[in-house]
Design a protein around this motif. Structure first.
Motif, short mmCIF file in Angstrom:
data_model
loop_
_atom_site.label_atom_id
_atom_site.label_comp_id
_atom_site.label_asym_id
_atom_site.label_seq_id
_atom_site.Cartn_x
_atom_site.Cartn_y
_atom_site.Cartn_z
N GLN A 1 0.80 -1.22 0.00
CA GLN A 1 0.00 0.00 0.00
C GLN A 1 0.84 1.28 0.00
O GLN A 1 0.54 2.22 -0.74
N HIS A 2 1.91 1.34 0.80
CA HIS A 2 2.69 2.58 0.84
C HIS A 2 3.40 2.84 -0.50
O HIS A 2 3.63 3.98 -0.87
N THR B 1 -7.81 -3.31 -2.12
CA THR B 1 -6.76 -3.70 -1.18
C THR B 1 -7.03 -5.08 -0.58
O THR B 1 -8.18 -5.51 -0.47
N PRO C 1 -5.72 -6.87 2.93
CA PRO C 1 -4.93 -6.69 4.15
C PRO C 1 -4.34 -8.00 4.65
O PRO C 1 -4.90 -8.66 5.53
N GLU D 1 -1.94 -8.71 6.61
CA GLU D 1 -1.58 -8.83 8.03
C GLU D 1 -2.74 -9.33 8.88
O GLU D 1 -2.52 -9.87 9.97
N ASP D 2 -3.98 -9.18 8.40
CA ASP D 2 -5.14 -9.60 9.18
C ASP D 2 -5.33 -11.10 9.23
O ASP D 2 -5.93 -11.61 10.17
N GLN E 1 1.75 -9.07 12.26
CA GLN E 1 0.79 -8.27 13.01
C GLN E 1 1.44 -6.95 13.40
O GLN E 1 2.57 -6.90 13.86
N ASN F 1 2.08 -2.81 8.24
CA ASN F 1 1.15 -2.55 7.14
C ASN F 1 1.65 -3.29 5.91
O ASN F 1 2.51 -2.80 5.19
N THR G 1 -0.59 -4.38 3.66
CA THR G 1 -1.76 -4.36 2.80
C THR G 1 -1.30 -4.25 1.36
O THR G 1 -0.45 -3.43 1.04
#
Length: 117
Positions: A27-28, A58, A60, A62-63, A72, A75, A77
């Motif tokens: 994402q970044h 997106t 995610p 990490e979820d 955890q 980011n 994503t």
């Protein structure tokens, strides 16, 4: 044709109705390369990068990733970018520091591979 898809009837949640193809970014990375603070401005309304946000999707990771990856709180994503309907040569940065190649090298250096054993 490049305008998304609309349902004409109710579709149950989590029903697969097709494939989503595109470039994948953390994402970044996506936000750095296609900065919404820039491309959301009225003078960019006809710019092709504005359209990338029409298809912004997106995932995610990490979820729901394996806890052994210890993601955890990070980011990780992923953004899938399927919008390519523009002349890529026309929108390449001419400034070497901000070119696609420099951007990709910078992002590669930031990435870390994590594997479970």
């Amino acid at each position: 044709g490049e305008n998304g898809m609309f349902a004409t009837r109710n579709i149950s949640a989590w029903t697969l109705i097709g494939h989503y193809y595109g470039d994948e970014y953390v994402q970044h990375e996506f936000l750095a390369h296609f900065d919404w603070n820039i491309y959301s401005q009225p003078e960019y309304a006809q710019h092709p990068f504005f359209r990338k946000y029409d298809y912004y999707m997106t995932v995610p990771f990490e979820d729901y990733s394996d806890v052994r990856l210890n993601l955890q709180g990070l980011n990780v994503t992923v953004v899938v970018d399927p919008f390519f309907a523009y002349d890529h040569q026309k929108y390449r940065d001419t400034d070497e520091e901000h070119s696609d190649d420099a951007f990709l090298m910078q992002q590669r250096q930031m990435k870390e591979v994590r594997e479970t054993y």
